[in-house]
Design a protein around this motif. Structure first.
Motif, PDB file in Angstrom:
ATOM      1  N   TRP A 113      -0.234 -13.982   5.667  1.00 44.61           N
ATOM      2  CA  TRP A 113      -0.538 -12.585   5.380  1.00 44.61           C
ATOM      3  C   TRP A 113      -1.873 -12.491   4.650  1.00 44.61           C
ATOM      4  O   TRP A 113      -2.174 -13.320   3.790  1.00 44.61           O
ATOM      5  CB  TRP A 113       0.563 -11.963   4.526  1.00 44.61           C
ATOM      6  CG  TRP A 113       1.869 -11.817   5.237  1.00 44.61           C
ATOM      7  CD1 TRP A 113       2.706 -12.814   5.626  1.00 44.61           C
ATOM      8  CD2 TRP A 113       2.485 -10.602   5.648  1.00 44.61           C
ATOM      9  NE1 TRP A 113       3.818 -12.299   6.256  1.00 44.61           N
ATOM     10  CE2 TRP A 113       3.714 -10.943   6.283  1.00 44.61           C
ATOM     11  CE3 TRP A 113       2.153  -9.256   5.545  1.00 44.61           C
ATOM     12  CZ2 TRP A 113       4.577  -9.984   6.812  1.00 44.61           C
ATOM     13  CZ3 TRP A 113       3.015  -8.303   6.062  1.00 44.61           C
ATOM     14  CH2 TRP A 113       4.209  -8.671   6.692  1.00 44.61           C
ATOM     15  N   LYS A 166       9.882  -4.483   5.456  1.00 48.78           N
ATOM     16  CA  LYS A 166      10.262  -3.088   5.631  1.00 48.78           C
ATOM     17  C   LYS A 166      11.459  -2.755   4.758  1.00 48.78           C
ATOM     18  O   LYS A 166      12.430  -3.501   4.704  1.00 48.78           O
ATOM     19  CB  LYS A 166      10.594  -2.822   7.100  1.00 48.78           C
ATOM     20  CG  LYS A 166      10.913  -1.370   7.402  1.00 48.78           C
ATOM     21  CD  LYS A 166      11.190  -1.176   8.887  1.00 48.78           C
ATOM     22  CE  LYS A 166      11.525   0.284   9.188  1.00 48.78           C
ATOM     23  NZ  LYS A 166      11.820   0.468  10.641  1.00 48.78           N
ATOM     24  N   HIS A 209      -0.307 -11.059   0.714  1.00 49.77           N
ATOM     25  CA  HIS A 209       0.492  -9.860   0.433  1.00 49.77           C
ATOM     26  C   HIS A 209       1.607  -9.733   1.465  1.00 49.77           C
ATOM     27  O   HIS A 209       1.481  -9.034   2.475  1.00 49.77           O
ATOM     28  CB  HIS A 209      -0.387  -8.611   0.431  1.00 49.77           C
ATOM     29  CG  HIS A 209      -1.384  -8.596  -0.678  1.00 49.77           C
ATOM     30  ND1 HIS A 209      -2.330  -7.599  -0.828  1.00 49.77           N
ATOM     31  CD2 HIS A 209      -1.591  -9.468  -1.701  1.00 49.77           C
ATOM     32  CE1 HIS A 209      -3.073  -7.856  -1.897  1.00 49.77           C
ATOM     33  NE2 HIS A 209      -2.643  -8.978  -2.434  1.00 49.77           N
ATOM     34  N   HIS A 210       2.706 -10.404   1.197  1.00 50.39           N
ATOM     35  CA  HIS A 210       3.828 -10.502   2.124  1.00 50.39           C
ATOM     36  C   HIS A 210       4.658  -9.216   2.042  1.00 50.39           C
ATOM     37  O   HIS A 210       5.223  -8.899   1.001  1.00 50.39           O
ATOM     38  CB  HIS A 210       4.690 -11.696   1.737  1.00 50.39           C
ATOM     39  CG  HIS A 210       5.388 -12.317   2.894  1.00 50.39           C
ATOM     40  ND1 HIS A 210       5.117 -13.583   3.358  1.00 50.39           N
ATOM     41  CD2 HIS A 210       6.353 -11.843   3.711  1.00 50.39           C
ATOM     42  CE1 HIS A 210       5.888 -13.865   4.391  1.00 50.39           C
ATOM     43  NE2 HIS A 210       6.658 -12.815   4.623  1.00 50.39           N
ATOM     44  N   ARG A 211       4.760  -8.508   3.150  1.00 53.42           N
ATOM     45  CA  ARG A 211       5.446  -7.209   3.149  1.00 53.42           C
ATOM     46  C   ARG A 211       6.707  -7.244   4.002  1.00 53.42           C
ATOM     47  O   ARG A 211       6.741  -7.878   5.058  1.00 53.42           O
ATOM     48  CB  ARG A 211       4.516  -6.118   3.694  1.00 53.42           C
ATOM     49  CG  ARG A 211       3.184  -6.002   2.971  1.00 53.42           C
ATOM     50  CD  ARG A 211       3.325  -5.446   1.580  1.00 53.42           C
ATOM     51  NE  ARG A 211       2.033  -5.204   0.958  1.00 53.42           N
ATOM     52  CZ  ARG A 211       1.873  -4.776  -0.279  1.00 53.42           C
ATOM     53  NH1 ARG A 211       2.939  -4.533  -1.053  1.00 53.42           N
ATOM     54  NH2 ARG A 211       0.660  -4.574  -0.783  1.00 53.42           N
ATOM     55  N   HIS A 262       6.366 -11.612  -4.113  1.00 52.81           N
ATOM     56  CA  HIS A 262       7.335 -10.710  -4.731  1.00 52.81           C
ATOM     57  C   HIS A 262       7.872 -11.222  -6.066  1.00 52.81           C
ATOM     58  O   HIS A 262       8.714 -10.568  -6.683  1.00 52.81           O
ATOM     59  CB  HIS A 262       8.487 -10.428  -3.765  1.00 52.81           C
ATOM     60  CG  HIS A 262       8.087  -9.556  -2.607  1.00 52.81           C
ATOM     61  ND1 HIS A 262       7.729 -10.077  -1.385  1.00 52.81           N
ATOM     62  CD2 HIS A 262       7.937  -8.219  -2.513  1.00 52.81           C
ATOM     63  CE1 HIS A 262       7.405  -9.085  -0.573  1.00 52.81           C
ATOM     64  NE2 HIS A 262       7.518  -7.956  -1.221  1.00 52.81           N
TER      65      HIS A 262
END
Length: 343
Positions: free
Chosen positions: A169, A177, A173-175, A332
């Motif tokens: 990423w 949903k 910045h690991h996203r 996170h």
């Protein structure tokens, strides 16, 4: 070609320990400047390849993302002309891309609201040319990345293998949903750990969740087919009470563990907010109820100014009963690191 600069992304609260991970490999590396919060330009003495080779052997804990700076551009023409200049920099370095492997473009703009440039426009110009040249675009799972950072009137361009960037990423910045059924944001920590550590979990089995309340990690494990023993004197989220695969023990882990018999659990997770040494001692006790070869995932809560030394001490103690496979400050994580262990 020897690459002498790289772009790094770190968490603002972990600036110094992240820089130390670079200095441990290259004592003469210099921080040129911070471009944005947590994003900095590093000048290397030993060269980028030597740094990455060292990181492959011993993955850094705190660095979130890196990429080599192959070219630095001054942007002072019209937007269209500068877009062509960025494309020209990629064209000049295209030999670094492997046509047999997929690619993606990762563009970051340090002040997007004030910038003349739009991330979409940069990505479109570069990706369209590469695809016309026969390169395969894969946005979700690229094997190699064209990295572009636009800062004020400068652009930095690099090409690298995704695996060498420390994260697939942009900026690490690991996203994920947000789901309507989500119980807590802590779920993202476990989801990220499973993905980043590439953990091959069994499709079913018995999992032990220490300090489970309100039940975010329990929910993630239930979704993956586990039966879960959730240990916490506090209540679980109401949505879990009706799940027959979840058994809630309203007691502390310290009370629960001594009363267990044979090693029955296929997986152990622990996201309890405890002092590091107490958390390690608890994990050592919990190892006795794990099946041989079972994975354990835990977080270590770090106080201010606690860093590598505390982590190394914890790892040393955990190695009495586990293999410590990975230690990483995930995107996170908040004032903590995540560990992947195996009995």
């Amino acid at each position: 070609m020897s690459i002498e600069e790289m772009m790094i992304t770190v968490k603002p609260e972990s600036l110094q320990v992240s820089l130390n991970e670079i200095f441990a490999v290259d004592r003469e590396a210099k921080l040129v400047r911070w471009l944005d919060e947590g994003m900095g330009l590093i000048r290397l003495r030993v060269g980028y390849e030597q740094v990455i080779t060292a990181f492959r052997k011993r993955p850094p804990i705190f660095l979130q993302h890196v990429f080599p700076v192959c070219d630095t551009l001054t942007l002072e023409q019209s937007v269209d002309e500068d877009l062509q200049q960025i494309l020209g920099a990629v064209q000049a370095q295209v030999a670094l891309l492997d046509k047999s492997k997929s690619f993606s473009i990762q563009t970051r703009i340090t002040q997007p609201k004030q910038s003349r440039f739009k991330r979409f426009d940069i990505n479109r110009v570069v990706s369209e040319w590469l695809q016309a040249e026969g390169y395969a675009l894969d946005v979700k799972h690229p094997e190699q990345v064209v990295s572009i950072v636009v800062d004020s009137e400068q652009a930095y361009v690099g090409i690298s293998r995704t695996a060498d960037n420390l994260s697939s990423w942009a900026g690490g910045h690991h996203r994920f949903k947000h789901e309507e059924e989500q119980i807590s944001r802590a779920e993202f920590k476990l989801l990220e750990a499973i993905e980043v550590f590439d953990i091959q979990l069994p499709s079913r089995g018995l999992a032990l969740d220490l300090g489970a309340s309100p039940g975010g990690w329990t929910r993630v494990l239930l979704q993956r087919g586990f039966h879960v023993f959730a240990i916490d004197p506090a209540d679980l989220h109401p949505s879990l009470r009706k799940n027959h695969n979840c058994k809630h023990f309203k007691q502390t882990a310290q009370v629960f563990l001594p009363n267990q018999g044979e090693a029955d659990f296929d997986l152990l997770v622990n996201d309890m907010r405890m002092h590091v040494r107490e958390s390690v001692d608890l994990m050592l006790e919990a190892a006795d109820v794990l099946k041989p070869g079972a994975y354990a995932i835990m977080t270590l809560k770090l106080r201010k100014k606690q860093g590598l030394k505390v982590i190394e001490q914890a790892v040393s103690h955990l190695q009495k009963k586990y293999q410590v496979l990975r230690v990483k400050e995930l995107f996170h994580n908040r004032s903590e690191v995540t560990l992947l262990l195996q009995k």
